[in-house]
Design a protein around this motif. Structure first.
Motif, PDB file in Angstrom:
ATOM      1  N   ASP A   1     -64.588 -36.618 -26.587  1.00 15.74           N
ATOM      2  CA  ASP A   1     -65.887 -36.634 -26.736  1.00 15.74           C
ATOM      3  C   ASP A   1     -66.260 -38.061 -27.648  1.00 15.74           C
ATOM      4  O   ASP A   1     -67.217 -38.847 -27.136  1.00 15.74           O
ATOM      5  CB  ASP A   1     -66.501 -35.667 -27.726  1.00 15.74           C
ATOM      6  N   VAL A   2     -65.139 -38.456 -28.412  1.00 21.59           N
ATOM      7  CA  VAL A   2     -65.276 -39.620 -29.192  1.00 21.59           C
ATOM      8  C   VAL A   2     -65.278 -40.954 -28.296  1.00 21.59           C
ATOM      9  O   VAL A   2     -65.987 -41.739 -28.319  1.00 21.59           O
ATOM     10  CB  VAL A   2     -64.489 -39.501 -30.368  1.00 21.59           C
ATOM     11  N   VAL A   3     -64.282 -40.623 -27.574  1.00 21.68           N
ATOM     12  CA  VAL A   3     -63.987 -42.039 -26.361  1.00 21.68           C
ATOM     13  C   VAL A   3     -64.936 -41.971 -25.447  1.00 21.68           C
ATOM     14  O   VAL A   3     -65.537 -43.192 -25.165  1.00 21.68           O
ATOM     15  CB  VAL A   3     -62.619 -41.604 -25.899  1.00 21.68           C
ATOM     16  N   SER A   4     -65.662 -40.794 -25.121  1.00 19.23           N
ATOM     17  CA  SER A   4     -66.782 -41.001 -24.338  1.00 19.23           C
ATOM     18  C   SER A   4     -67.899 -41.700 -24.938  1.00 19.23           C
ATOM     19  O   SER A   4     -68.756 -42.494 -24.059  1.00 19.23           O
ATOM     20  CB  SER A   4     -67.175 -39.680 -23.863  1.00 19.23           C
ATOM     21  N   ALA A   5     -67.953 -41.432 -26.142  1.00 20.74           N
ATOM     22  CA  ALA A   5     -69.220 -42.095 -26.756  1.00 20.74           C
ATOM     23  C   ALA A   5     -68.813 -43.595 -27.245  1.00 20.74           C
ATOM     24  O   ALA A   5     -69.841 -44.387 -27.481  1.00 20.74           O
ATOM     25  CB  ALA A   5     -69.385 -41.408 -28.242  1.00 20.74           C
ATOM     26  N   MET A   6     -67.402 -44.212 -27.072  1.00 23.09           N
ATOM     27  CA  MET A   6     -67.414 -45.705 -27.070  1.00 23.09           C
ATOM     28  C   MET A   6     -68.000 -46.567 -26.236  1.00 23.09           C
ATOM     29  O   MET A   6     -68.122 -45.951 -25.016  1.00 23.09           O
ATOM     30  CB  MET A   6     -65.888 -45.753 -27.451  1.00 23.09           C
ATOM     31  N   ASP A   7     -68.235 -47.743 -26.631  1.00 21.27           N
ATOM     32  CA  ASP A   7     -68.430 -48.590 -25.457  1.00 21.27           C
ATOM     33  C   ASP A   7     -67.070 -49.039 -24.912  1.00 21.27           C
ATOM     34  O   ASP A   7     -65.944 -48.839 -25.119  1.00 21.27           O
ATOM     35  CB  ASP A   7     -69.102 -49.869 -25.865  1.00 21.27           C
ATOM     36  N   SER A   8     -67.332 -49.899 -23.708  1.00 24.39           N
ATOM     37  CA  SER A   8     -66.122 -50.295 -22.854  1.00 24.39           C
ATOM     38  C   SER A   8     -64.984 -51.019 -23.630  1.00 24.39           C
ATOM     39  O   SER A   8     -63.777 -50.696 -23.467  1.00 24.39           O
ATOM     40  CB  SER A   8     -66.700 -50.938 -21.517  1.00 24.39           C
ATOM     41  N   GLN A   9     -65.354 -51.836 -24.443  1.00 28.90           N
ATOM     42  CA  GLN A   9     -64.593 -52.697 -25.421  1.00 28.90           C
ATOM     43  C   GLN A   9     -63.798 -51.943 -26.260  1.00 28.90           C
ATOM     44  O   GLN A   9     -62.434 -52.004 -26.396  1.00 28.90           O
ATOM     45  CB  GLN A   9     -65.193 -53.744 -25.883  1.00 28.90           C
ATOM     46  N   ASP A  10     -64.288 -50.977 -26.783  1.00 31.27           N
ATOM     47  CA  ASP A  10     -63.906 -50.055 -27.916  1.00 31.27           C
ATOM     48  C   ASP A  10     -62.840 -49.040 -27.237  1.00 31.27           C
ATOM     49  O   ASP A  10     -61.947 -48.629 -27.554  1.00 31.27           O
ATOM     50  CB  ASP A  10     -64.773 -49.373 -28.760  1.00 31.27           C
ATOM     51  N   ARG A  11     -63.261 -48.659 -26.126  1.00 28.70           N
ATOM     52  CA  ARG A  11     -62.530 -47.556 -25.328  1.00 28.70           C
ATOM     53  C   ARG A  11     -61.147 -48.286 -24.695  1.00 28.70           C
ATOM     54  O   ARG A  11     -60.090 -47.604 -24.901  1.00 28.70           O
ATOM     55  CB  ARG A  11     -63.373 -47.203 -23.951  1.00 28.70           C
ATOM     56  N   GLU A  12     -61.214 -49.495 -24.563  1.00 30.40           N
ATOM     57  CA  GLU A  12     -59.900 -50.137 -24.178  1.00 30.40           C
ATOM     58  C   GLU A  12     -59.295 -50.290 -25.410  1.00 30.40           C
ATOM     59  O   GLU A  12     -57.896 -50.274 -25.213  1.00 30.40           O
ATOM     60  CB  GLU A  12     -60.291 -51.569 -23.554  1.00 30.40           C
ATOM     61  N   ARG A  13     -59.497 -50.734 -26.536  1.00 28.09           N
ATOM     62  CA  ARG A  13     -59.070 -50.797 -27.698  1.00 28.09           C
ATOM     63  C   ARG A  13     -58.100 -49.476 -27.946  1.00 28.09           C
ATOM     64  O   ARG A  13     -57.229 -49.359 -28.499  1.00 28.09           O
ATOM     65  CB  ARG A  13     -59.836 -51.285 -28.757  1.00 28.09           C
TER      66      ARG A  13
END
Length: 452
Positions: free
Chosen positions: A115-127
């Motif tokens: 759920d946390v990863v889904s709430a991130m934007d693409s840049q933070d998800r990549e990080r």
């Protein structure tokens, strides 16, 4: 002039915060927390009972919640995160460094993590994906990617102009890393060398080509030992092909050393080094019950051995009075050896080349202690009961158990390490079982043979 930091400042602050919370002065507490460094806020949360901690977290500024989460122990962090919505967790981790982001995300339950990863934007998800791609407790998990790299064929003047354009350096920077056009690490340039040499000198002529790098798969304990041995402030991290991936700084190593020390200390008592001191009663009871159950089983095993000699104890009741002395002495002697060996393993002093010497040394110590204390206890018992044969039986059992304790205290951690079992966690339980059984069997068995 800034105020000097007092050692008991967190305690004073906790008293003030608790008093304000009890009187309903929430605005005042919010203002106090706004002036508090994230590390002190984390200490305040860890030092607070569960109900007060919940209130405090609600009063922490959302802009600094991520910095506070970085500083919290895993158990406390999980308890706080359980109260947060996934989008708030994602917002709190937005500006986290690479290593801290990975540590926080690894501590999340799978459902919450998704759920946390889904709430991130693409840049933070990549990080997040990159931070979790490295094995836990490895150099990669400790690594930050905020490195400053330079080329070997430029002058100091070019580097200085480049640094001025950057405006700031990553925290804890003491070296600039020299890489080739393929981003392969070839050396380091200290800031001291950079600032004390002529601007027209070439980097290649001044860089440290012997600067050691850390392989990304290296265990964090081994990394900490390198930092301790070489007094590093930071060190470059590379892959198998020497490509520079990031760096590890001393602040992360201090955390590793502290965690390893806490782990060794608390594991000897069967406790989790990340356990929350102020966790709910039932939760703490459940965790501690596991090792209490294990200890109960080992105690029952020792009792079963003693039950084989019921007839002997019935004939000579004095043996029941003296029966606890031998296992007790063996347990203390074995624990001393066990603790020293676990420490030696942790700091890297014990290896394949010196294990045999260590075993013979502890055997000799056990024999010397056995002779000294067996003679002493034999004399005491012989005078007390006016029975020299009973004193001799107790002396023999004492000698045998102290020798066994020395061998077991040295060999058990080494064997557990080879079996990839944590010696600090399981060593004391195994040792207690050995010293209890050997002590009871040696004393009651010899007494049955010679006195009955």
């Amino acid at each position: 002039m800034p105020e000097a930091f007092e050692q008991d400042y967190p305690l004073q602050q906790l008293k003030q915060v608790t008093k304000s919370l009890n009187s309903g002065q929430f605005v005042q507490v919010r203002r106090m927390l706004a002036k508090t460094a994230p590390c002190d806020t984390a200490l305040l949360l860890e030092s607070s009972p569960h109900k007060i901690r919940t209130l405090l977290w609600q009063l922490v500024d959302p802009d600094v919640q991520g910095d506070v989460l970085e500083e919290l122990s895993e158990d406390v962090r999980l308890g706080i995160i359980a109260q947060m919505e996934p989008r708030h967790i994602a917002a709190a981790t937005e500006d986290m460094s690479h290593d801290d982001l990975g540590e926080v995300l690894r501590s999340l339950p799978d459902t919450v993590y998704k759920d946390v990863v889904s709430a991130m934007d693409s840049q933070d998800r990549e990080r997040a994906t990159q931070a979790l791609s490295y094995q836990e407790r490895s150099a990669g998990a400790l690594m930050n990617t905020d490195t400053v790299t330079i080329r070997p064929d430029v002058t100091i003047d070019v580097v200085l102009r480049y640094l001025r354009l950057r405006g700031e350096l990553p925290e804890g920077t003491d070296d600039l890393y020299v890489v080739d056009k393929h981003n392969c690490f070839i050396g380091a340039m200290s800031l001291t060398t950079l600032l004390t040499n002529s601007p027209d000198k070439i980097i290649r002529d001044l860089m440290d080509e012997d600067c050691e790098s850390i392989l990304i798969s290296m265990d964090e304990t081994d990394v900490a030992q390198l930092f301790e041995r070489h007094n590093w402030i930071s060190a470059p991290v590379v892959d198998d092909n020497d490509h520079l991936l990031g760096r590890i700084t001393i602040d992360d190593i201090v955390d590793v050393i502290r965690e390893d020390a806490e782990h060794s200390l608390l594991s000897l008592a069967g406790l989790d080094d990340e356990e929350d001191t102020f966790a709910p009663v039932l939760k703490s009871s459940k965790k501690r019950s596991i090792w209490l159950g294990v200890n109960l089983l080992t105690a029952l095993l020792a009792a079963i051995v003693a039950s084989f000699f019921e007839s002997t104890l019935a004939i000579l009741p004095i043996l029941a009075v003296l029966n606890g002395i031998v296992p007790s002495m063996g347990g203390v002697a074995g624990s001393q050896t066990l603790t020293l060996v676990i420490r030696g393993i942790a700091v890297g002093h014990i290896n394949q080349t010196n294990q045999r010497f260590l075993l013979f040394k502890e055997l000799a110590i056990g024999a010397i202690n056995g002779i000294v204390w067996s003679i002493l206890i034999a004399g005491v018992v012989a005078i007390w009961q006016w029975d020299f044969k009973l004193g001799g039986v107790l002396a023999f059992a004492m000698f045998m158990n102290l020798v066994a304790a020395g061998i077991a205290g040295a060999s058990i951690p080494l064997l557990l390490k080879k079996m990839k079992i944590d010696p600090a966690l399981a060593g004391s339980v195994v040792l207690t079982t050995v010293t209890d059984i050997v002590g009871i069997f040696a004393f009651l068995g010899t007494a049955t043979w010679l006195l009955v």
